[in-house]
Write a protein that holds these residues in place. Structure first.
Motif, mmCIF file in Angstrom:
data_model
loop_
_atom_site.group_PDB
_atom_site.id
_atom_site.type_symbol
_atom_site.label_atom_id
_atom_site.label_comp_id
_atom_site.label_asym_id
_atom_site.label_seq_id
_atom_site.Cartn_x
_atom_site.Cartn_y
_atom_site.Cartn_z
ATOM 1 N N ALA A 64 40.093 41.651 48.720
ATOM 2 C CA ALA A 64 39.015 42.338 47.989
ATOM 3 C C ALA A 64 38.762 41.655 46.655
ATOM 4 C CB ALA A 64 39.375 43.808 47.783
ATOM 5 N N VAL A 65 39.818 41.206 45.987
ATOM 6 C CA VAL A 65 39.657 40.513 44.710
ATOM 7 C C VAL A 65 39.041 39.138 44.942
ATOM 8 C CG1 VAL A 65 40.856 39.560 42.710
ATOM 9 C CG2 VAL A 65 41.556 41.774 43.659
ATOM 10 N N ARG A 66 39.541 38.414 45.931
ATOM 11 C CA ARG A 66 39.123 37.022 46.140
ATOM 12 C C ARG A 66 37.765 36.901 46.818
ATOM 13 N NH1 ARG A 66 40.248 32.969 50.268
ATOM 14 N NH2 ARG A 66 40.395 30.889 49.298
ATOM 15 N N GLU A 67 37.530 37.728 47.828
ATOM 16 C CA GLU A 67 36.333 37.546 48.641
ATOM 17 C C GLU A 67 35.192 38.500 48.259
ATOM 18 O OE1 GLU A 67 37.445 37.769 52.753
ATOM 19 O OE2 GLU A 67 39.221 36.510 52.463
ATOM 20 N N ALA A 68 35.539 39.759 47.880
ATOM 21 C CA ALA A 68 34.499 40.749 47.571
ATOM 22 C C ALA A 68 34.176 40.807 46.083
ATOM 23 C CB ALA A 68 34.907 42.131 48.079
ATOM 24 N N GLY A 69 35.017 40.200 45.271
ATOM 25 C CA GLY A 69 34.730 40.142 43.846
ATOM 26 C C GLY A 69 35.052 41.406 43.084
ATOM 27 N N PHE A 70 35.946 42.252 43.589
ATOM 28 C CA PHE A 70 36.354 43.449 42.854
ATOM 29 C C PHE A 70 37.442 43.049 41.855
ATOM 30 C CE2 PHE A 70 34.773 45.378 46.837
ATOM 31 C CZ PHE A 70 33.825 46.233 46.296
ATOM 32 N N HIS A 71 37.173 43.255 40.563
ATOM 33 C CA HIS A 71 38.119 42.797 39.545
ATOM 34 C C HIS A 71 38.591 43.915 38.624
ATOM 35 C CE1 HIS A 71 37.558 38.602 40.643
ATOM 36 N NE2 HIS A 71 36.235 38.797 40.605
ATOM 37 N N ARG A 72 38.251 45.183 38.969
ATOM 38 C CA ARG A 72 38.731 46.291 38.154
ATOM 39 C C ARG A 72 39.488 47.267 39.043
ATOM 40 N NH1 ARG A 72 37.089 45.971 33.212
ATOM 41 N NH2 ARG A 72 37.866 48.077 32.790
ATOM 42 N N VAL A 73 40.510 47.913 38.439
ATOM 43 C CA VAL A 73 41.375 48.798 39.209
ATOM 44 C C VAL A 73 40.576 49.952 39.814
ATOM 45 C CG1 VAL A 73 43.368 50.346 39.077
ATOM 46 C CG2 VAL A 73 43.364 48.206 37.778
ATOM 47 N N ASP A 74 39.701 50.567 39.010
ATOM 48 C CA ASP A 74 38.930 51.700 39.522
ATOM 49 C C ASP A 74 38.035 51.277 40.686
ATOM 50 O OD1 ASP A 74 40.105 53.303 37.660
ATOM 51 O OD2 ASP A 74 38.418 53.267 36.242
ATOM 52 N N ASP A 75 37.447 50.093 40.597
ATOM 53 C CA ASP A 75 36.574 49.628 41.686
ATOM 54 C C ASP A 75 37.363 49.439 42.976
ATOM 55 O OD1 ASP A 75 34.480 49.625 39.914
ATOM 56 O OD2 ASP A 75 34.620 47.457 39.474
ATOM 57 N N PRO A 85 46.824 55.493 41.321
ATOM 58 C CA PRO A 85 48.243 55.129 41.175
ATOM 59 C C PRO A 85 48.741 54.237 42.330
ATOM 60 C CG PRO A 85 47.943 57.432 40.615
ATOM 61 C CD PRO A 85 46.642 56.960 41.211
ATOM 62 N N LEU A 86 48.280 54.484 43.547
ATOM 63 C CA LEU A 86 48.704 53.652 44.674
ATOM 64 C C LEU A 86 48.222 52.216 44.496
ATOM 65 C CD1 LEU A 86 49.970 53.288 47.455
ATOM 66 C CD2 LEU A 86 47.796 54.056 48.468
ATOM 67 N N VAL A 87 46.979 52.060 44.056
ATOM 68 C CA VAL A 87 46.449 50.715 43.827
ATOM 69 C C VAL A 87 47.220 50.034 42.702
ATOM 70 C CG1 VAL A 87 44.434 49.391 43.102
ATOM 71 C CG2 VAL A 87 44.163 51.314 44.683
ATOM 72 N N ARG A 88 47.556 50.795 41.646
ATOM 73 C CA ARG A 88 48.295 50.190 40.536
ATOM 74 C C ARG A 88 49.682 49.709 40.982
ATOM 75 N NH1 ARG A 88 45.999 50.517 35.669
ATOM 76 N NH2 ARG A 88 44.361 52.091 35.275
ATOM 77 N N ARG A 89 50.361 50.501 41.848
ATOM 78 C CA ARG A 89 51.675 50.072 42.335
ATOM 79 C C ARG A 89 51.569 48.778 43.142
ATOM 80 N NH1 ARG A 89 52.471 55.681 43.245
ATOM 81 N NH2 ARG A 89 52.030 55.433 45.475
ATOM 82 N N CYS A 90 50.542 48.699 43.937
ATOM 83 C CA CYS A 90 50.320 47.490 44.732
ATOM 84 C C CYS A 90 50.045 46.295 43.823
ATOM 85 C CB CYS A 90 49.150 47.720 45.687
ATOM 86 S SG CYS A 90 48.713 46.248 46.654
ATOM 87 N N ASP A 105 43.026 46.552 32.713
ATOM 88 C CA ASP A 105 42.420 46.985 33.981
ATOM 89 C C ASP A 105 41.573 45.921 34.654
ATOM 90 O OD1 ASP A 105 43.647 49.381 34.083
ATOM 91 O OD2 ASP A 105 41.891 50.593 33.537
ATOM 92 N N ALA A 106 41.579 44.696 34.096
ATOM 93 C CA ALA A 106 40.859 43.593 34.745
ATOM 94 C C ALA A 106 41.848 42.819 35.614
ATOM 95 C CB ALA A 106 40.225 42.686 33.713
ATOM 96 N N VAL A 107 41.483 42.547 36.853
ATOM 97 C CA VAL A 107 42.363 41.896 37.827
ATOM 98 C C VAL A 107 41.846 40.499 38.131
ATOM 99 C CG1 VAL A 107 43.381 42.039 40.135
ATOM 100 C CG2 VAL A 107 42.857 44.157 38.847
ATOM 101 N N ARG A 108 42.738 39.509 38.096
ATOM 102 C CA ARG A 108 42.357 38.155 38.497
ATOM 103 C C ARG A 108 43.521 37.490 39.240
ATOM 104 N NH1 ARG A 108 44.612 34.216 35.407
ATOM 105 N NH2 ARG A 108 45.618 34.855 33.436
ATOM 106 N N LEU A 109 43.178 36.705 40.225
ATOM 107 C CA LEU A 109 44.199 36.000 40.994
ATOM 108 C C LEU A 109 44.687 34.772 40.228
ATOM 109 C CD1 LEU A 109 42.846 36.030 44.669
ATOM 110 C CD2 LEU A 109 44.590 37.509 43.659
#
Length: 380
Positions: A64-75, A85-90, A105-109
């Motif tokens: 989802a981060v790499r291919e769909a471009g979702f870079h925020r935890v809420d998204d 919380p489940l997404v944050r643990r992952c 809260d910004a996610v990057r590979l």
């Protein structure tokens, strides 16, 4: 770091090196030097990546981060329909293994995360320690063939008695060089580093410590001032260490500084003692000396005896002594079945083994002469 341990089988006997040297066309060996070649044993640490299968949720979060471009935890939580919380643990787990970074809260590979996602494999970094051997004179890493269990390498400049293949006395060489960590850094950048025992998967390589190690070798000096080198890596000459001898004048100078004896004087003096019966020493047109022995042979009371050569009692009448500070060697056996053995191996053993048994065998076969060509001459 624990010191380097003596590994491998026994040090092979000097005769193996001499047998090969005297069989080379156009080569006349003069002296044999059993040496302990100085190495560095370098302990390194690095990250190696264990390849594992992704957990299902981890795999889809990475995609989802790499291919769909979702870079925020809420998204990401909204996209998957899962609690935040489940997404944050992952994400926390993937951050621990270095696949991504979460900042405000910004996610990057990371680069590792991109490589893992492209391969579909979860790379988990682990610390790995790797020992490397480096030749001290040239500061070049040793290839993988020197890491075989059959190649003995010692932590101290002493060879244990139970590891000697004969009674050769090995002398350590000294290299006036200092270890530099850049040696390992340069190796890590080489595309062929796997050929030097450095696995491709090791990353972020660093040096922990180093210390001296010693590789037994035989250096054979030839009449044309060449140096042949033999180690346990192969039955023939060691081209790597011979190239070091050509590149580093220090080794040639050390060999040249060793005291030399006059071969003809050595054998003439031995013949004058009369231990091998009557005989004369003559020089052949091509240089070697030939001992002509009367058919009476060696008197029984003197078989197996001889002058001290290279620190051992040998029989120069049938010997190829390699003079001062070196290991003496000699050929025994009738023509066509010549073999080379260390001079220490032919001392008198009370009638069991050594020249006594050899002489009886030759007498039984009615062969009254022994002819062998070596560094000092041919004897019959």
């Amino acid at each position: 770091m624990s010191p380097a341990v003596a590994r491998g089988r026994q040090v092979y006997p000097a005769r193996r090196a001499v047998e090969h040297a005297v069989a080379l066309d156009g080569v006349r060996p003069l002296r044999l030097f059993p040496v302990l070649w100085p190495l560095w044993q370098v302990e390194t640490t690095a990250n190696v990546y264990d390849e594992q299968a992704y957990e299902v949720i981890d795999w889809f979060v990475v995609r989802a981060v790499r291919e769909a471009g979702f870079h925020r935890v809420d998204d990401l939580a909204r996209f998957f329909g899962t609690p935040v919380p489940l997404v944050r643990r992952c994400l926390a787990f993937l951050e621990v293994i270095g696949h991504l970074r979460v900042e405000a809260d910004a996610v990057r590979l990371t680069d590792l995360g991109h490589r893992a996602a492209a391969a579909g494999i979860r790379y988990v970094p682990k610390e790995s320690r790797q020992d490397l051997y480096v030749e001290q004179y040239s500061a070049q890493p040793l290839p993988r063939r020197y890491y075989q269990g059959s190649v003995p390498i010692f932590a101290t400049p002493e060879v244990p008695e139970d590891r000697l293949g004969d009674r050769s006395r090995f002398q350590p060489l000294f290299a006036p060089t200092a270890f530099q960590p850049s040696i390992v850094e340069e190796l890590a950048r080489r595309p062929d580093r796997t050929e030097f025992n450095l696995p491709r998967l090791l990353r972020e390589l660093s040096v922990l410590r180093h210390h001296d190690a010693f590789l037994p070798a035989y250096v054979v000096e030839t009449a044309d001032r060449g140096l042949l080198v033999y180690t346990a890596v192969a039955a023939e000459r060691d081209s790597l260490f011979e190239e070091v001898c050509r590149q580093v004048p220090t080794i040639r100078n050390m060999i040249s500084a060793e005291e030399r004896g006059d071969p003809r004087e050595i054998w003439t003096a031995w013949l004058a003692e009369g231990r091998a019966g009557r005989g004369t020493l003559r020089q052949l047109p091509n240089g070697p000396n030939r001992r002509h022995r009367d058919r009476g042979g060696v008197p029984p009371e003197d078989r197996g005896a001889g002058p001290a050569v290279g620190g051992s009692r040998a029989d120069p009448g049938r010997a190829a002594a390699v003079r001062p500070g070196t290991q003496a060697v000699r050929p025994v056996g009738p023509p066509g079945r010549t073999r080379m053995i260390g001079a220490d191996d032919v001392t008198d053993r009370g009638g069991r083994g050594g020249l006594a048994d050899e002489q009886r065998r030759w007498d039984e076969e009615d062969e009254q002469r022994c002819c062998a060509e070596d560094a000092f001459g041919v004897y019959d």
